[in-house]
Motif scaffolding. Structure first.
Motif, PDB file in Angstrom:
ATOM      1  N   MET A 170     -39.335   1.748  38.573  1.00  0.00           N
ATOM      2  CA  MET A 170     -38.901   1.103  37.337  1.00  0.00           C
ATOM      3  C   MET A 170     -40.057   0.915  36.359  1.00  0.00           C
ATOM      4  SD  MET A 170     -35.791   0.908  37.429  1.00  0.00           S
ATOM      5  CE  MET A 170     -35.564   0.012  35.909  1.00  0.00           C
ATOM      6  N   ALA A 171     -41.223   0.548  36.888  1.00  0.00           N
ATOM      7  CA  ALA A 171     -42.382   0.310  36.015  1.00  0.00           C
ATOM      8  C   ALA A 171     -42.745   1.584  35.250  1.00  0.00           C
ATOM      9  CB  ALA A 171     -43.569  -0.188  36.836  1.00  0.00           C
ATOM     10  N   ILE A 172     -42.584   2.735  35.899  1.00  0.00           N
ATOM     11  CA  ILE A 172     -42.913   4.003  35.248  1.00  0.00           C
ATOM     12  C   ILE A 172     -41.971   4.260  34.072  1.00  0.00           C
ATOM     13  CG2 ILE A 172     -42.882   6.512  35.548  1.00  0.00           C
ATOM     14  CD1 ILE A 172     -43.835   5.862  38.503  1.00  0.00           C
ATOM     15  N   ALA A 173     -40.664   4.095  34.321  1.00  0.00           N
ATOM     16  CA  ALA A 173     -39.686   4.333  33.252  1.00  0.00           C
ATOM     17  C   ALA A 173     -39.884   3.337  32.111  1.00  0.00           C
ATOM     18  CB  ALA A 173     -38.265   4.223  33.808  1.00  0.00           C
ATOM     19  N   VAL A 174     -40.118   2.063  32.484  1.00  0.00           N
ATOM     20  CA  VAL A 174     -40.303   1.036  31.461  1.00  0.00           C
ATOM     21  C   VAL A 174     -41.592   1.292  30.679  1.00  0.00           C
ATOM     22  CG1 VAL A 174     -40.807  -1.425  31.180  1.00  0.00           C
ATOM     23  CG2 VAL A 174     -38.887  -0.711  32.579  1.00  0.00           C
ATOM     24  N   ALA A 175     -42.629   1.790  31.356  1.00  0.00           N
ATOM     25  CA  ALA A 175     -43.880   2.104  30.668  1.00  0.00           C
ATOM     26  C   ALA A 175     -43.652   3.205  29.631  1.00  0.00           C
ATOM     27  CB  ALA A 175     -44.951   2.528  31.673  1.00  0.00           C
ATOM     28  N   LEU A 176     -42.909   4.248  30.012  1.00  0.00           N
ATOM     29  CA  LEU A 176     -42.628   5.324  29.061  1.00  0.00           C
ATOM     30  C   LEU A 176     -41.886   4.780  27.841  1.00  0.00           C
ATOM     31  CD1 LEU A 176     -41.584   8.222  31.455  1.00  0.00           C
ATOM     32  CD2 LEU A 176     -43.642   8.108  30.053  1.00  0.00           C
ATOM     33  N   LEU A 177     -40.912   3.910  28.105  1.00  0.00           N
ATOM     34  CA  LEU A 177     -40.152   3.315  27.011  1.00  0.00           C
ATOM     35  C   LEU A 177     -41.055   2.464  26.122  1.00  0.00           C
ATOM     36  CD1 LEU A 177     -37.304   2.769  25.778  1.00  0.00           C
ATOM     37  CD2 LEU A 177     -37.146   0.804  27.288  1.00  0.00           C
ATOM     38  N   MET A 178     -41.958   1.733  26.749  1.00  0.00           N
ATOM     39  CA  MET A 178     -42.868   0.883  25.960  1.00  0.00           C
ATOM     40  C   MET A 178     -43.842   1.719  25.158  1.00  0.00           C
ATOM     41  SD  MET A 178     -43.718  -2.347  28.387  1.00  0.00           S
ATOM     42  CE  MET A 178     -44.935  -3.021  27.263  1.00  0.00           C
ATOM     43  N   ILE A 179     -44.312   2.824  25.721  1.00  0.00           N
ATOM     44  CA  ILE A 179     -45.196   3.708  24.966  1.00  0.00           C
ATOM     45  C   ILE A 179     -44.425   4.264  23.771  1.00  0.00           C
ATOM     46  CG2 ILE A 179     -46.546   5.850  25.055  1.00  0.00           C
ATOM     47  CD1 ILE A 179     -46.954   5.195  28.080  1.00  0.00           C
ATOM     48  N   GLY A 180     -43.128   4.497  23.981  1.00  0.00           N
ATOM     49  CA  GLY A 180     -42.261   4.944  22.884  1.00  0.00           C
ATOM     50  C   GLY A 180     -41.910   3.834  21.915  1.00  0.00           C
ATOM     51  N   GLY A 181     -42.417   2.632  22.155  1.00  0.00           N
ATOM     52  CA  GLY A 181     -42.298   1.561  21.178  1.00  0.00           C
ATOM     53  C   GLY A 181     -41.132   0.609  21.375  1.00  0.00           C
ATOM     54  N   GLU A 182     -40.479   0.636  22.540  1.00  0.00           N
ATOM     55  CA  GLU A 182     -39.310  -0.231  22.729  1.00  0.00           C
ATOM     56  C   GLU A 182     -39.365  -0.968  24.070  1.00  0.00           C
ATOM     57  OE1 GLU A 182     -37.388  -0.723  20.277  1.00  0.00           O
ATOM     58  OE2 GLU A 182     -37.773   1.021  19.017  1.00  0.00           O
ATOM     59  N   PHE A 183     -38.506  -1.990  24.167  1.00  0.00           N
ATOM     60  CA  PHE A 183     -38.353  -2.759  25.399  1.00  0.00           C
ATOM     61  C   PHE A 183     -36.954  -2.553  25.948  1.00  0.00           C
ATOM     62  CE2 PHE A 183     -41.537  -5.422  23.290  1.00  0.00           C
ATOM     63  CZ  PHE A 183     -42.427  -5.584  24.320  1.00  0.00           C
TER      64      PHE A 183
ATOM     65  N   ILE B 146     -45.919  11.364  39.449  1.00  0.00           N
ATOM     66  CA  ILE B 146     -46.582  12.634  39.125  1.00  0.00           C
ATOM     67  C   ILE B 146     -45.863  13.329  37.972  1.00  0.00           C
ATOM     68  CG2 ILE B 146     -47.079  14.960  39.981  1.00  0.00           C
ATOM     69  CD1 ILE B 146     -47.539  13.610  42.768  1.00  0.00           C
ATOM     70  N   ILE B 147     -44.526  13.422  38.076  1.00  0.00           N
ATOM     71  CA  ILE B 147     -43.761  14.074  37.007  1.00  0.00           C
ATOM     72  C   ILE B 147     -43.925  13.304  35.691  1.00  0.00           C
ATOM     73  CG2 ILE B 147     -41.434  14.662  36.200  1.00  0.00           C
ATOM     74  CD1 ILE B 147     -40.701  15.220  39.110  1.00  0.00           C
ATOM     75  N   GLY B 148     -43.826  11.977  35.783  1.00  0.00           N
ATOM     76  CA  GLY B 148     -43.937  11.158  34.576  1.00  0.00           C
ATOM     77  C   GLY B 148     -45.296  11.312  33.914  1.00  0.00           C
ATOM     78  N   ALA B 149     -46.347  11.270  34.719  1.00  0.00           N
ATOM     79  CA  ALA B 149     -47.699  11.391  34.163  1.00  0.00           C
ATOM     80  C   ALA B 149     -47.903  12.767  33.544  1.00  0.00           C
ATOM     81  CB  ALA B 149     -48.736  11.142  35.258  1.00  0.00           C
ATOM     82  N   TRP B 150     -47.401  13.791  34.226  1.00  0.00           N
ATOM     83  CA  TRP B 150     -47.539  15.151  33.713  1.00  0.00           C
ATOM     84  C   TRP B 150     -46.773  15.301  32.398  1.00  0.00           C
ATOM     85  CZ3 TRP B 150     -43.853  19.115  33.054  1.00  0.00           C
ATOM     86  CH2 TRP B 150     -44.400  20.373  32.782  1.00  0.00           C
ATOM     87  N   MET B 151     -45.555  14.774  32.401  1.00  0.00           N
ATOM     88  CA  MET B 151     -44.722  14.872  31.206  1.00  0.00           C
ATOM     89  C   MET B 151     -45.394  14.172  30.028  1.00  0.00           C
ATOM     90  SD  MET B 151     -42.144  13.402  29.245  1.00  0.00           S
ATOM     91  CE  MET B 151     -41.833  11.891  30.125  1.00  0.00           C
ATOM     92  N   LEU B 152     -45.925  12.988  30.279  1.00  0.00           N
ATOM     93  CA  LEU B 152     -46.516  12.214  29.182  1.00  0.00           C
ATOM     94  C   LEU B 152     -47.793  12.864  28.654  1.00  0.00           C
ATOM     95  CD1 LEU B 152     -46.310   9.575  27.523  1.00  0.00           C
ATOM     96  CD2 LEU B 152     -47.780   8.502  29.221  1.00  0.00           C
ATOM     97  N   GLN B 153     -48.609  13.347  29.561  1.00  0.00           N
ATOM     98  CA  GLN B 153     -49.914  13.851  29.140  1.00  0.00           C
ATOM     99  C   GLN B 153     -49.903  15.326  28.752  1.00  0.00           C
ATOM    100  OE1 GLN B 153     -52.572  12.100  28.601  1.00  0.00           O
ATOM    101  NE2 GLN B 153     -51.672  10.197  29.338  1.00  0.00           N
ATOM    102  N   ARG B 154     -48.987  16.077  29.301  1.00  0.00           N
ATOM    103  CA  ARG B 154     -49.128  17.520  29.188  1.00  0.00           C
ATOM    104  C   ARG B 154     -47.968  18.262  28.518  1.00  0.00           C
ATOM    105  NH1 ARG B 154     -53.390  17.390  28.753  1.00  0.00           N
ATOM    106  NH2 ARG B 154     -55.126  17.655  30.171  1.00  0.00           N
ATOM    107  N   THR B 155     -46.941  17.544  28.086  1.00  0.00           N
ATOM    108  CA  THR B 155     -45.835  18.258  27.454  1.00  0.00           C
ATOM    109  C   THR B 155     -45.637  17.779  26.020  1.00  0.00           C
ATOM    110  OG1 THR B 155     -44.061  16.719  27.996  1.00  0.00           O
ATOM    111  CG2 THR B 155     -44.640  18.328  29.683  1.00  0.00           C
TER     112      THR B 155
END
Lengths: 369, 271
Positions: free
Chosen positions: A70-83, A205-214
């Motif tokens: 959950m923390a990973i998904a929520v982190a992606l959402l927060m980086i995208g500017g939302e809660f 791993i997928i989340g980090a790759w997606m965020l940093q490399r795609t």
């Protein structure tokens, strides 16, 4: 493109060299790594006999894994500017839907789980749509979703079962295969573990790759950094935000199903209050509350800190009532460490630039220009 | 330079309700030249560049690009034809590194299907090369754009437009918020873009900046053309005068003197 190179590039004297140490300190997950180290050492000192070794490690990992997803998904959402304040209660909703459909209607658990997924994604979509269309803060929009789901979780469960829990999930068709797929107990190096930790690692791993490399990762940073500017250069910011809300809801579904197959039952109060834990893990992991900055790996480590605290308090034999106080202290320390390292990294570059000016190197270069 | 203007508007007018923002403006932009668009606040500069960049459509008048009459319905259509606009806010994300900003929205990818990824190595290398062409050495493409100076940020935005195939580069007041030295840096990039064969439209309300780099000058006043000059047809002083309304300044100072004089008279009467 035909382009003529003009003068050879002159080194810009205002850009100071950044040491490799400075580069490491500038990474968003530094605070989380240091925090994890401090907490680990703390409990290793308090209760070394339980803590150090594979047994302790297995307990920590088990305690962090669903939280970590959950923390990973929520982190992606927060980086995208939302809660998303409905993320916690959504784990309960998804688990209850799958549980109720399978136990009450006799559906195969796989089908019940897929229907729960469709529902979760739809709620995520509506959350996202309302935020981007109304321009209201996601804090308010998802707070409303949180209360609606919280009420419905209890209301619907009571209506159908006269209880606040759904039990007997292990007796439905498709349970065994679902359990094998989503979350089952295995023995690894002599220690019992639930396979949700493997999901956690793969998703990290997928989340980090997606965020940093795609391309999508670039768009997430940009949407959270400045949605208007992002749209001006052609980033589909609205789509990105909606997709992130749906990702969070999808992760909540996964965790809900994991709980179902592990506990063989679902309770109506599942997940309430967890939404803040996810957000705190993401912040400890280096996410800015204002968006546009953060790390998936950091969030995963943030979740690990929580797992350590939860397990450590039990190992130390302290009353578990103190868990939340401990978390509060952890949050404060982690955020302060984050702040300190970031400022220090910035100060290092400034200091080096200053040193160059003082040594007269700058003046010399300007004289040549 | 070339005989045919790369971009031309003929007799365009723009009305917002009953407000005439632009009235009967004609302008030509040539490749390899800097066309300066000058005017005080409210002169119609912004409206004209919004028409050029496809944000607004003219109420009347024609728009030609490379000799062909065209209609632009959105900034994206303009961009597809090679008309790039660098706005004051630059559309850069301060928290993101240079290389991520440079390719934002048009990320180079490699790989296939689910393994398609942002080609970071190519992006970093290209950013360094493209900035080098503008005479800027980027040693750390990972530097966050927000830590750079205003002039450097402007140069990234310009380099990005040039790299993505702009034929016409519209710069909206690129020197407005900058100090003297930074403004000089940006003016250098304006000239560099021109020598690379682009038609540059340089919007400013500073006639000194305009005269330093411009080949043609269009001065707008209250939605009308006050005058169009080539560089050899006008001196810096004349441009300053045309642009800032020195006549008006003289009238203003006369008025101020008058007020001071009356005050003096009143004081004398009181004494």
């Amino acid at each position: 493109m035909a382009a003529t190179t003009t003068s050879p590039p002159k080194r810009d004297e205002r850009v100071a060299e950044i040491s490799s140490m400075g580069k490491i300190l500038r990474r968003p997950e530094v605070g989380a790594v240091l925090g994890a180290l401090v907490v680990w050492l703390f409990f290793a000192f308090i209760t070394p006999e339980h803590w150090i070794g594979l047994g302790g490690l297995a307990r920590i990992i088990d305690s962090s894994s669903t939280l970590g997803i959950m923390a990973i998904a929520v982190a992606l959402l927060m980086i995208g500017g939302e809660f998303d304040l409905s993320a916690g209660v959504m784990t309960g909703t998804a688990g209850l839907i799958a549980g109720l459909l399978s136990t009450q209607l006799g559906l195969n658990f796989w089908i019940a789980a897929l229907i729960a997924l469709a529902f979760a994604l739809a709620v995520g979509y509506v959350n996202g749509l309302m935020v981007v269309k109304t321009g209201l803060p996601s804090f308010i929009v998802t707070l409303a979703t949180f209360f609606i789901l919280r009420g419905a979780n209890v209301g619907v469960t009571k209506l159908l079962t006269d209880q606040v829990r759904v039990s007997g999930i292990d007796k439905v068709a498709g349970f065994a295969t679902s359990r094998a797929f989503f979350n089952t107990e295995i023995t690894l190096l002599g220690e019992k573990l639930w396979t949700s930790f493997i999901w956690w690692i793969i998703i990290a791993i997928i989340g980090a790759w997606m965020l940093q490399r795609t391309q999508w990762g670039n768009w997430i940073f940009a949407t959270g950094g400045d949605a208007n500017a992002a749209r001006n250069v052609g980033v589909p910011a609205i789509k990105v935000k909606i997709a992130l809300f749906m990702t969070t809801a999808g992760a909540a579904w996964l965790v809900g199903i994991m709980n179902d197959v592990r506990l063989r039952s679902a309770v109506a109060s599942q997940g309430i209050g967890q939404e803040f834990v996810y957000i705190i893990a993401a912040v400890i992991g280096g996410c800015l509350l204002t968006g546009g900055y953060g790390s998936v790996v950091g969030a995963a480590i943030g979740a690990l800190i929580f797992g350590m605290a939860r397990v450590g308090i039990v190992f130390a034999g302290w009353p578990t009532d103190w868990f939340y106080s401990f978390l509060g202290v952890m949050l404060l320390v982690a955020v302060l460490v984050n702040n300190y390292t970031r400022k220090r990294a910035e100060a290092m570059t400034t200091a080096m630039a200053k040193a160059k000016v003082e040594s007269g190197e700058l003046a010399k270069e300007e004289g040549e220009a | 330079m070339s005989a045919q203007p790369i971009l031309e508007v003929k007799n365009v007018s723009k009305l917002f309700g009953s407000v005439i923002a632009l009235s009967n403006i004609s302008a030509k932009v040539y490749a390899g030249e800097v066309t300066c668009l000058l005017g005080d606040n409210g002169a119609g500069k912004s409206t004209l560049i919004k028409i050029l960049s496809g944000v607004h459509q003219p109420t009347e008048g024609e728009y030609y690009f490379e000799g062909q009459p065209i209609t632009l319905n959105s900034p994206r259509e303009a961009l597809e034809r090679g008309i790039a606009t660098v706005y004051q806010d630059l559309s850069l994300i301060p928290l993101m590194p240079i290389w991520r900003n440079f390719f934002l929205g048009l990320e180079p990818t490699k790989g296939w299907g689910p393994f398609k990824r942002f080609d970071a190595a190519f992006a970093k290398k290209t950013v360094r090369e493209e900035m080098a062409k503008m005479g800027i050495d980027i040693r750390d493409p990972n530097q966050a754009v927000g830590t750079m100076s205003g002039g450097e940020r402007q140069s990234i935005a310009i380099a990005r437009a040039v790299y993505f195939g702009a034929k016409v580069l519209i710069l909206d007041e690129p020197t407005a918020a900058l100090g003297v030295k930074q403004a000089g840096v940006v003016l250098k990039y304006v000239v560099q873009a021109k020598t690379r064969g682009l038609g540059v439209v340089f919007i400013t309300h500073n006639p000194h900046h305009a005269y330093a780099v411009g080949d043609r000058f269009i001065v707008l006043k209250r939605g009308k053309t006050l005058g169009i000059w080539k560089k050899d047809e006008i001196s810096r002083e004349e441009l300053v005068r045309a642009m800032s309304g020195v006549d008006e300044l003289e009238a203003l100072s006369h008025e101020l003197n008058e007020i001071a004089r009356r005050k003096d008279l009143e004081n004398q009467a009181a004494a």
